[in-house]
Design a protein around this motif. Structure first.
Motif, short mmCIF file in Angstrom:
data_model
loop_
_atom_site.label_atom_id
_atom_site.label_comp_id
_atom_site.label_asym_id
_atom_site.label_seq_id
_atom_site.Cartn_x
_atom_site.Cartn_y
_atom_site.Cartn_z
N GLU A 1 0.85 -1.19 0.00
CA GLU A 1 0.00 0.00 0.00
C GLU A 1 0.89 1.25 0.00
O GLU A 1 1.89 1.31 0.72
CB GLU A 1 -0.90 0.01 1.24
CG GLU A 1 -1.91 -1.13 1.27
CD GLU A 1 -2.70 -1.18 2.57
OE1 GLU A 1 -2.50 -0.26 3.40
OE2 GLU A 1 -3.49 -2.12 2.77
N GLY A 2 0.57 2.21 -0.83
CA GLY A 2 1.39 3.41 -0.93
C GLY A 2 2.42 3.36 -2.03
O GLY A 2 3.06 4.37 -2.32
N GLY A 3 2.61 2.16 -2.64
CA GLY A 3 3.46 2.07 -3.81
C GLY A 3 4.84 1.49 -3.61
O GLY A 3 5.54 1.23 -4.59
N THR A 4 5.29 1.28 -2.37
CA THR A 4 6.59 0.64 -2.15
C THR A 4 6.60 -0.75 -2.78
O THR A 4 5.60 -1.48 -2.71
CB THR A 4 6.89 0.52 -0.65
OG1 THR A 4 6.82 1.81 -0.04
CG2 THR A 4 8.26 -0.08 -0.40
N LEU A 5 7.72 -1.13 -3.38
CA LEU A 5 7.88 -2.45 -3.98
C LEU A 5 8.81 -3.30 -3.14
O LEU A 5 9.64 -2.78 -2.38
CB LEU A 5 8.44 -2.33 -5.40
CG LEU A 5 7.62 -1.52 -6.40
CD1 LEU A 5 8.33 -1.50 -7.76
CD2 LEU A 5 6.20 -2.07 -6.54
N GLY A 6 8.71 -4.62 -3.30
CA GLY A 6 9.59 -5.50 -2.55
C GLY A 6 9.60 -6.90 -3.08
O GLY A 6 8.74 -7.29 -3.88
N ASN A 7 10.58 -7.66 -2.65
CA ASN A 7 10.58 -9.09 -2.93
C ASN A 7 11.15 -9.87 -1.76
O ASN A 7 11.90 -9.33 -0.94
CB ASN A 7 11.32 -9.43 -4.24
CG ASN A 7 12.75 -8.93 -4.27
OD1 ASN A 7 13.48 -9.09 -3.31
ND2 ASN A 7 13.13 -8.33 -5.38
N ILE A 8 10.73 -11.12 -1.69
CA ILE A 8 11.12 -12.01 -0.59
C ILE A 8 11.57 -13.33 -1.21
O ILE A 8 10.82 -13.93 -2.00
CB ILE A 8 9.95 -12.26 0.38
CG1 ILE A 8 9.43 -10.93 0.95
CG2 ILE A 8 10.37 -13.19 1.51
CD1 ILE A 8 8.12 -11.06 1.71
N ALA A 9 12.77 -13.78 -0.88
CA ALA A 9 13.28 -15.07 -1.35
C ALA A 9 13.44 -15.99 -0.15
O ALA A 9 14.20 -15.69 0.77
CB ALA A 9 14.62 -14.88 -2.06
N ILE A 10 12.71 -17.09 -0.17
CA ILE A 10 12.80 -18.09 0.88
C ILE A 10 13.37 -19.35 0.25
O ILE A 10 12.71 -20.01 -0.56
CB ILE A 10 11.42 -18.39 1.51
CG1 ILE A 10 10.77 -17.10 2.02
CG2 ILE A 10 11.55 -19.43 2.61
CD1 ILE A 10 11.54 -16.40 3.12
N VAL A 11 14.62 -19.67 0.58
CA VAL A 11 15.34 -20.78 -0.05
C VAL A 11 15.58 -21.87 0.99
O VAL A 11 16.37 -21.69 1.92
CB VAL A 11 16.68 -20.29 -0.64
CG1 VAL A 11 17.40 -21.45 -1.33
CG2 VAL A 11 16.44 -19.15 -1.62
N GLY A 12 14.89 -22.97 0.83
CA GLY A 12 15.01 -24.08 1.77
C GLY A 12 15.97 -25.16 1.34
O GLY A 12 16.17 -26.13 2.06
#
Length: 339
Positions: A224-235
């Motif tokens: 919300e508000g436009g911030t971007l992101g990514n999450i990498a979960i490597v098992g």
């Protein structure tokens, strides 16, 4: 004195016991654990528990010793019933992550906790760690400016034990999900906690690598508000043994925070603050707070000595994003709105 009941007594709970026995205001009055070997190991390691009565179910313990508070460390899909039963019995609750395994359950826990007037806390220990505490305060004060991009990466050799059939964490009916619902829950939570961001839309892809649950996940988020992101979960991270490596980067229009654990001196977390327009990190982090842990924090909140840094709402926000990621991955990366 807080009369504490333990629900679950496996290896992870024994780490909680190690801290609980150092807190003078706590007396363990009961253990709910159907596995006799787990109980034997706990009582052998911590003789102070020698006389604590043992029950085969949490319901029997709640009615048998009427504790003031409970700590829960059991397979994930059992959490919801154990939490709600404990609240109904008038207990404060500290529950291991993930709090529950669906948004529906999380909303119900939040409602029941509010109605009960009891403390419910999720055992997200990063909330009590000094560097993450400092990051949250620094961002909340607006020192990074408007947040533009955030990223969190986690690497663990989780898969090897699972493919060998060890434990229950790869069994969907007990785990409620794979690595994203296990160690990955910590990364989703802490990114949301320190930034205060709320996810709006999620796209994700996952690899199960022959298991019935996710092992690796790549998640893109529009907040919300436009911030971007990514999450990498490597098992299935090779060559790191039993360690867990985590990197978090948060950038704003004024500054950026760079949290690293891989390759740092003595393996200790390293946090750098870098200001826009400069090429070297700031020499120090002013006002670094003290550290605690979930068990001491839980007791402090019950006794009115501290605010609850990991309330049920943290568990809700984490499972909301996780559910959206699983749904997107199941639909081939289709964008999913977080609700």
């Amino acid at each position: 004195m807080i009369r504490m009941g333990l629900i679950g007594c496996g290896g992870n709970m024994r780490a909680h016991i190690r801290r609980l026995v150092t807190i003078p205001e706590v007396q363990v009055v009961g253990i709910a654990e159907p596995n006799e070997e787990n109980v034997r190991l706990a009582k052998e390691q911590y003789p102070v528990l020698a006389d604590a009565p043992v029950f085969t179910s949490h319901q029997e313990m709640l009615s048998g010793v009427t504790p003031d508070a409970v700590e829960i460390s059991t397979p994930h899909t059992l959490h919801f019933q154990q939490i709600t039963d404990s609240l109904a019995a008038g207990c404060h609750v500290l529950c291991e992550k993930p709090m529950v395994c669906s948004s529906e359950e999380a909303y119900a826990v939040c409602e029941k906790a509010a109605a009960s007037g009891r403390v419910i806390m999720v055992s997200y220990q990063r909330h009590q760690q000094a560097l993450y505490r400092w990051m949250r305060e620094f961002i909340a004060a607006g020192e990074l400016g408007a947040l533009q991009f955030v990223t969190a990466q986690q690497y663990q050799s989780w898969y090897e034990g699972r493919v060998a059939g060890k434990g229950w964490r790869h069994l969907a009916h007990l785990s409620g999900g794979g690595q994203l619902n296990d160690s990955g829950s910590h990364m989703v939570d802490i990114l949301l906690h320190v930034t205060g961001l709320r996810p709006a839309v999620v796209t994700a892809f996952q690899q199960n690598l022959g298991l019935e649950v996710d092992v690796n996940m790549g998640i893109n988020v529009q907040f919300e508000g436009g911030t971007l992101g990514n999450i990498a979960i490597v098992g299935q991270a090779p060559g790191i043994g039993g360690k867990v490596y985590e990197d978090v980067t948060i950038t704003g229009d004024k500054a950026g925070l760079y949290y690293r654990t891989m390759g740092t001196p003595e393996g200790k977390p390293l946090l750098q603050l870098r200001m826009r327009g400069k090429t070297e990190p700031e020499p120090e982090l002013p006002g670094l707070p003290e550290e605690s842990d979930p068990d001491h924090a839980f007791v402090d909140v019950i006794l009115g000595r501290a605010e609850n840094e990991a309330p049920a709402e943290c568990g809700l926000r984490t499972i909301q994003l996780s559910e959206a990621a699983w749904k997107s991955a199941a639909e081939g990366g289709t964008p999913v709105r977080v609700t």
